[in-house]
Write a protein that holds these residues in place. Structure first.
Motif, mmCIF file in Angstrom:
data_model
loop_
_atom_site.group_PDB
_atom_site.id
_atom_site.type_symbol
_atom_site.label_atom_id
_atom_site.label_comp_id
_atom_site.label_asym_id
_atom_site.label_seq_id
_atom_site.Cartn_x
_atom_site.Cartn_y
_atom_site.Cartn_z
ATOM 1 N N ASP A 1 0.849 -1.198 0.000
ATOM 2 C CA ASP A 1 0.000 0.000 0.000
ATOM 3 C C ASP A 1 0.883 1.247 0.000
ATOM 4 N N ILE A 2 1.714 1.357 -1.037
ATOM 5 C CA ILE A 2 2.776 2.368 -1.017
ATOM 6 C C ILE A 2 2.242 3.794 -1.105
ATOM 7 N N ALA A 3 1.147 4.016 -1.817
ATOM 8 C CA ALA A 3 0.617 5.383 -1.929
ATOM 9 C C ALA A 3 0.010 5.835 -0.607
ATOM 10 N N ALA A 4 -0.809 4.986 -0.009
ATOM 11 C CA ALA A 4 -1.436 5.336 1.267
ATOM 12 C C ALA A 4 -0.384 5.528 2.357
ATOM 13 N N LEU A 5 0.586 4.637 2.416
ATOM 14 C CA LEU A 5 1.609 4.732 3.457
ATOM 15 C C LEU A 5 2.571 5.884 3.197
ATOM 16 N N SER A 6 2.728 6.289 1.946
ATOM 17 C CA SER A 6 3.520 7.496 1.670
ATOM 18 C C SER A 6 2.797 8.724 2.189
#
Length: 504
Positions: free
Chosen positions: A160-165
């Motif tokens: 979930d790279i976008a949310a966690l970014s």
């Protein structure tokens, strides 16, 4: 309707009394749900924080002396690009800024808070190499009710790279928070960015919330099924212990046991007078609810493994206890095939139980089973009674059926072909959450009809039995008037009662 999963900002900012210790090894799904709802306060375990500290020092040592993905190199198709030493300090923030591109509607507080809880616990497993103050900041946010703005779309089930970014930028003071008091800003650098976002914490948090709600709704559906059975003078034979001992699927056996307990039925019930056997809507309830219970158990085991996993890529191992050198292992542990398949399995199983509820509703409308006017009407010529409930339940079931399409059939080729597979567990989690409301309304329609039928037949149910308690709750809450009128509010009330039925 305000069901148990709906939490307002005032409730979130009240300091909860219960404590959940996050140790990176044993956090259950139920505690993720409690933290998401603001019903508990997280405390990081002492030994777990030591693991985080050791992992952070090991990661910094490795990145300073060699090539470590995402720390001394770029990511994705840029994995072979070395980050110059002079640019290393800014590399982490640039990575977060470039990846914080989630789109769509902002997610509800409970979903983002579930993500924070899962990510904090995963970091305490000690494999991320992230600075310990980040764990403290996540726990502070959960306690205060603060949560970052996170948008819906940005994951395909490989992290979930976008949310966690977006979470990472919020921690760095570059992205908005909602709710309570935000934690102190963190000075994230190149050793923190990928470690922060290398996780499926949002997908796991959403899955935990969906599992909790749907498991409770399926349990409530069995209570409604018991009421419907009484309304049509149904047989207890289908729930007899010998039937299920002869075909011992764990879920079906457990559901049959539950039905006997709800109804106060013996293990070997006497065959009733009259019709030989009931329609499938009553006779096959254990065989249809049993697989849903088995699927829920599988999903819970899968979630428990992932919530307590050090699945970051690369995995940082300090191994101080073994007196060996630190190591960074590059791997594919972020790929959520097990979760995607477990979610698909669960949704397909609950769609079957919802469809069975519409079968019970159809039987309640049939005079041959109830000995009442068609559609449980009031006796006036051509009255429609609860006829429309079949249409409403069918419409909600249509949505549920659409949400049950297997997300794991999805496919994507990303980052210049380097990432050529995707599990789409993230889609599966969203679909499972969306299924909750549709499921709730299908069963609410059956409950309205079952209570009306029991009232019209003036059947007395032992209040000492769980099914008797359920009837008393519904009888007190639902409008008694049987004249033709809109039933929207009746179903709304009945759907909300399912939360209390689950506790029976």
């Amino acid at each position: 309707m305000k069901s148990s999963h709906m939490v307002d900002s005032e409730e979130l900012t009240q300091k909860p009394a219960a404590i959940v210790v996050l140790d990176g090894q044993s956090l259950p799904v139920g505690d993720v749900v409690r933290l998401a709802h603001g019903a508990a306060r997280p405390v990081p375990g002492t030994e777990a924080m030591k693991r985080v500290e050791e992992s952070w020092h090991a990661a910094r040592e490795l990145a300073a002396s060699g090539r470590v993905y995402g720390r001394s190199t770029g990511v994705g198709a840029n994995r072979s690009e070395t980050v110059p030493t002079g640019a290393a300090a800014d590399h982490g923030l640039r990575l977060l800024r470039s990846h914080a591109g989630a789109v769509g509607n902002p997610l509800p507080a409970r979903e983002v808070r579930a993500m924070l809880a899962v990510r904090a616990n995963q970091l305490l497993a000690g494999g991320a190499g992230l600075r310990p103050t980040v764990v403290t900041a996540l726990c502070e946010a959960l306690e205060s009710g603060a949560y970052p703005v996170v948008n819906e779309y940005g994951s395909v089930g490989t992290g979930d790279i976008a949310a966690l970014s977006q979470l990472g930028l919020a921690l760095a003071g570059e992205h908005p928070w909602e709710g309570g008091t935000p934690p102190r800003a963190q000075a994230l650098d190149n050793n923190d960015a990928l470690a922060m976002i290398s996780s499926n914490a949002l997908t796991l948090g959403q899955s935990a919330l969906a599992l909790d709600e749907l498991r409770r709704l399926v349990a409530a559906t069995q209570v409604v099924g018991a009421l419907s059975l009484l309304a049509v003078d149904g047989s207890y034979e289908a729930y007899a212990e010998p039937v299920h001992a002869a075909r011992p699927h764990p879920g079906s056996y457990a559901v049959a046991t539950t039905m006997r307990r709800l109804l106060g039925a013996p293990e070997r019930p006497t065959p009733p007078l009259g019709r030989i056997q009931d329609p499938y809507g009553f006779r096959c309830l254990p065989q249809i609810h049993g697989p849903a219970q088995d699927a829920a158990d599988l999903l819970e085991r899968t979630l428990a493994a992932e919530i307590n996993a050090a699945a970051e890529n690369p995995l940082i191992r300090a191994d101080t206890a073994l007196n060996s050198s630190p190591a960074a292992y590059h791997h594919g542990g972020f790929y959520m095939a097990q979760l995607a398949l477990a979610l698909d399995h669960f949704r397909l199983a609950i769609a079957q139980t919802a469809r069975l509820s519409t079968s019970g509703l159809s039987a309640l409308n049939e005079p041959g089973f109830t000995r009442l006017p068609p559609f449980l009407a009031d006796g006036e010529a051509a009255s429609s009674g609860v006829m429309i409930l079949e249409y409403a339940a069918g419409a909600a079931l249509g949505d549920l059926r659409a949400f049950s399409a297997p997300a794991s059939l999805g496919h994507a080729v990303l980052s210049r072909g380097v990432e050529e597979q995707a599990s789409f567990a993230s889609l599966g989690a969203r679909q499972t959450l969306r299924a909750c409301d549709a499921y709730r309304h299908v069963v609410g329609c059956e409950l309205v009809a079952a209570v009306r039928a029991l009232r019209q037949r003036d059947l007395r149910i032992d209040p000492g039995l769980p099914v008797g308690l359920a009837f008393d709750l519904a009888d007190a809450a639902l409008e008694p008037d049987v004249v033709d009128r809109p039933l929207t509010d009746d179903v709304r009330v009945a759907a909300a009662l399912l939360d209390q039925f689950a506790d029976l």
